[in-house]
Every structure is written in structure tokens, then in C-alpha cells.
Design a protein around this motif. Sequence first.
Motif, short mmCIF file in Angstrom:
data_model
loop_
_atom_site.label_atom_id
_atom_site.label_comp_id
_atom_site.label_asym_id
_atom_site.label_seq_id
_atom_site.Cartn_x
_atom_site.Cartn_y
_atom_site.Cartn_z
N ALA A 1 0.83 -1.20 0.00
CA ALA A 1 0.00 0.00 0.00
C ALA A 1 0.87 1.26 0.00
O ALA A 1 0.60 2.22 -0.75
N ILE A 2 1.91 1.26 0.82
CA ILE A 2 2.82 2.41 0.88
C ILE A 2 3.56 2.58 -0.43
O ILE A 2 3.66 3.69 -0.98
N ARG A 3 4.07 1.48 -0.95
CA ARG A 3 4.80 1.53 -2.22
C ARG A 3 3.92 2.09 -3.34
O ARG A 3 4.39 2.89 -4.16
N GLU A 4 2.65 1.69 -3.36
CA GLU A 4 1.75 2.16 -4.40
C GLU A 4 1.44 3.65 -4.23
O GLU A 4 1.38 4.40 -5.19
N CYS A 5 1.25 4.06 -2.99
CA CYS A 5 0.96 5.47 -2.70
C CYS A 5 2.10 6.37 -3.15
O CYS A 5 1.88 7.37 -3.84
N VAL A 6 3.33 6.03 -2.79
CA VAL A 6 4.46 6.90 -3.11
C VAL A 6 4.89 6.80 -4.57
O VAL A 6 5.74 7.56 -5.02
N SER A 7 4.28 5.89 -5.32
CA SER A 7 4.63 5.75 -6.75
C SER A 7 3.90 6.78 -7.62
O SER A 7 4.26 6.96 -8.78
N VAL A 8 2.90 7.44 -7.06
CA VAL A 8 2.13 8.42 -7.83
C VAL A 8 2.82 9.78 -7.74
O VAL A 8 2.73 10.47 -6.72
N GLY A 9 3.51 10.15 -8.81
CA GLY A 9 4.32 11.37 -8.81
C GLY A 9 3.52 12.62 -8.51
O GLY A 9 3.98 13.51 -7.78
N GLU A 10 2.33 12.72 -9.05
CA GLU A 10 1.48 13.90 -8.85
C GLU A 10 1.18 14.13 -7.37
O GLU A 10 1.24 15.25 -6.87
N ASP A 11 0.87 13.03 -6.66
CA ASP A 11 0.54 13.15 -5.24
C ASP A 11 1.77 13.46 -4.40
O ASP A 11 1.70 14.23 -3.43
N MET A 12 2.91 12.86 -4.76
CA MET A 12 4.13 13.11 -4.01
C MET A 12 4.62 14.55 -4.18
O MET A 12 5.13 15.17 -3.25
N GLN A 13 4.43 15.09 -5.36
CA GLN A 13 4.83 16.48 -5.61
C GLN A 13 4.09 17.44 -4.69
O GLN A 13 4.67 18.41 -4.18
N LYS A 14 2.81 17.14 -4.42
CA LYS A 14 2.00 18.01 -3.58
C LYS A 14 2.49 18.05 -2.14
O LYS A 14 2.29 19.05 -1.44
N ILE A 15 3.11 16.97 -1.67
CA ILE A 15 3.57 16.94 -0.28
C ILE A 15 5.09 17.07 -0.17
O ILE A 15 5.66 16.89 0.91
N GLY A 16 5.74 17.35 -1.29
CA GLY A 16 7.17 17.63 -1.26
C GLY A 16 8.07 16.43 -1.20
O GLY A 16 9.19 16.52 -0.69
N LEU A 17 7.63 15.29 -1.72
CA LEU A 17 8.46 14.09 -1.77
C LEU A 17 8.68 13.66 -3.21
O LEU A 17 7.83 13.88 -4.07
#
Length: 478
Positions: free
Chosen positions: A207-223
Motif C-alpha cells: 500500500a505504501i509503495r503504491e501510494c508513493v509511486s504516484v508522482g502527482e501526489d508526491m509532488q503536492k507533499i514535497g516528496l
Amino acid sequence: MATNNPAADQDTHFFGDVCKNFDYAAQFTKHDAGLLDQIKSCNSVYRFRFPIRRGNGFEVIDAWRVEHSQHQSPTKGGIRYSEMVNEDEVMALAALMTYKCAIVNVPFGGAKGGIKINPKNYTIQELENITRRYTVELIKKNFIGPSIDVPAPDYGSGEREMSWIADTYATMNPGQLDAMGAVTGKPIALHGIAGRREATGRGVAIAIRECVSVGEDMQKIGLLPGISGKKVIVQGLGNVGYHSARFLAEFGALVVGLCEFEGAIYNEDGLDVEAVFQHRKATGSILGYAGAKKEFKNSHDGLEQPCDILVPAALENQITEANVKNIKAKIIAEGANGPTTPEAEAIFYKNGGIIIPDMYANAGGVTVSYFEWLKNLSHVAFGRMNRRFEENTNLNMVNMVEGITGVALTPLQRSTIIKGASELELVNSGLEDTMIRSYHEIREIYINNPKIGTLRSAAMVGAINKIAVSYQNLGIWP
């Protein structure tokens, strides 16, 4: 009624917190108010007491089994062994199981059990007596069976307890061919399934791996996107926490902190999860581990150290209004049930974080329990019928290609291509597919309706819609 235990007082609001999340999500659906009330309510709450002999006397044990929803049969849920367990908690966990099964498309209703004991205070013989007597009480009231209600392990219980339940049920139901399907999480030797023990932790990691694989979402939180190099703190080194940390490390994350009830350790350069586990096994504590750069006597101090991802995988109500502002993680992945209070969640999202909700994140256990249940009903292990056929087919293909091309493969290459899938590989494949598909179902709801606000509410909206369809198919609601 208040007690002298703040944690216990907070636990009496657990079901209320689940209902608050439900009510908030329900406004984004178009279902009849009566149907929504039916989905939210616990259908059956069985509270009972029974005596056991201890020494020269007797002790009376409090226990519960709650069946939250029969929109799908059987109902499904673990049995918690804890001196802190109470009716409200069991109701809340049963409700979460209903929504969890719907989220990951497992055809069960939700249930949960609780036995109010601290297992450490009892001998193995006494625990066996308690477990078998608990099972007998469930049988007497028709609260257990492969097509009725199927228990599983939870906090304080494991394969040993499930084997006692299976044996008791089979003994009291002679001739029932599907008796082993009355409980999951059993040892492999007693018709369990490969991969069940680590399933919840593996599911959290996926679940974590899938969450952090989405570039658009990670950009919003600075990762940066991707799991590689992400710093992770895990609370709890039990079954869920240990396997979550282990698989996250395998995926390329850096486990920098581990927290247990006796304290916490931290090293920004990373901790060896297996070494810490063995150290605790040998000494009884994670404190004193040579690879730690920081130690904390207060476990909650460990949650507030620098990291990208925090995985609370112990008990509920660990992240509250009191400490959420000190949490430095950008992502909270809920390995435990209900570790974040609604008030804390609102603050965390307001500060730009993401919470991967428990209803989805820790659904790996029930997913693989579903596979075990199917195995017990079919009486055939996964891979048994087709593994050799696959290997022979692959071998014929390799021989043909080598004959046409004149290129000989190495023994390692041949064995890799020829190999048929084992039960463990099929189980892990099914689990991974389930977690990946479910995450993107939740995210699609979240993205398509910005007013929903959180992944938890998006997951709940999806669950409500699926459960409503089941009730409508039963002909209860038009």
C-alpha cells in the motif's frame, strides 16, 4: 462512565469515531437514509461470560463476538485477546472489517471477537481451555461456521489459538467436510495457507509503495516519487509491524525508527530490522540495540522523529490532537486499526499530509484469509493442479526455442523460465494485485470528488456504495 485509565476512556469512543467517518462519507452518496442506517449498525452483538478453573479456584472470563453486517456471508473477523478489550472496541473493529472487505472486494461481511484477558498471565493449558470454551459458546449460539462466521487471529492471538478453534469446531461438528473453513490463520499443517502470517505486513508495505509511486501526489507533499530511500518509522514490532518494516526495507525504503511499548530507537542512517527483532527476542527490549544512535524511554517520542513515512502498527488512538503537530512524517500508513483519531487526522491533512487509512492499508490479512477459506472449501492447495503442467509446457517452449535459435540457456535461466508458481507465489501475487487495484479505486474516488477531502472518506464512500449494491441485490432495498 470515566475510569482511571485515559486510554480505556478513549477506547469507548472508537465505534463512535468509525460512525463519524461513515456519516461524513455517506453525504457523498445518494442512498436511502434507512439503508445507510442498516449499513452502519451492528446486526448482532453477543456478550457472554464463562468460568475456567485456575489453580484451586475459578475465574470468570468476559468475551464478545460481534457480527456487524450480513450483506455478504459468511461474516469474517479476528479474535482479540487483551485485558483492554471492551464491547465498544469489538463493535468498532467489526464495522471496520465490513468496510475493509468491501474496499478490497472480498465477499465477506464484517465481524470481530474479543476475550478480556492478558495472554501473558495464563499458562498454555489455561489459554487452550479459554479458547476452546470460547469456541463452544460461539457454536451454541450459531456464531461460527464456514458459511456463518469465520474467525481469524488478531492482537494477542495467532496460529496456535486458531488451531484450537478449528479442532473444537470439527470435534463438535463430526462429518462436516468444510469444518476447517470455520476459521482462518491456521498453521499450514492444519490446512492453513502459505503467506498468511506475513500477509497484513506485506499488504501495508505494498500500500505504501503504491501510494508513493504516484508522482502527482508526491509532488503536492514535497516528496520524490518511489519507495527507494524513503525514511520510515514503524511503531510496533509484532506480526504486522515487523513484516511491514521487513518488506519496506526489501522494497528499498530506509527504516530509521522502531517503537515498542518499552521505548523507541532511531538512526537516520537506517536500522537492521531483523537484527533489532533478534535483539529484542534475546533481551526482551529494543533498547540497548548497538545500531541505534538515539534511544527514548517514552515510546511516543519515537513517533515524533524525522521521517517521510510513519507506520503505526500497534494499537488504536496513538496519534491524537496532543501529538499530531509533532509528527514530522508526510505520510501516515495505518498498519493498526484506528491509530489516528478523527481530530488528529483533520490537523494532519490541514498541514499537507496524507493518511493511508487502516480500512485499506491493513486489509492484506483478510485478503489472504479469503484465499485460505477458498482453499478449505475446495480442498485443494493452490498450484497443486496446474504447477507441473505449467513447468512441462514452459520446458517444451524452452526446448523449442533453443532448437530453433541454437542458443543454449544457462541452468539458472532455464529454471527461472520453466518454474511453475507455488502456493506462496500465487498467494503473494493475488495479494499484490488486490492492494494495487484497491488503492487506485480509492484514489479515483478521491480525485474525482475533491470535497471528500481524505483517502479514508474516499475509501468509505467506495465501501458504502458496494455494500448498498449487495443489499439491493438481496431485494431488501429497491
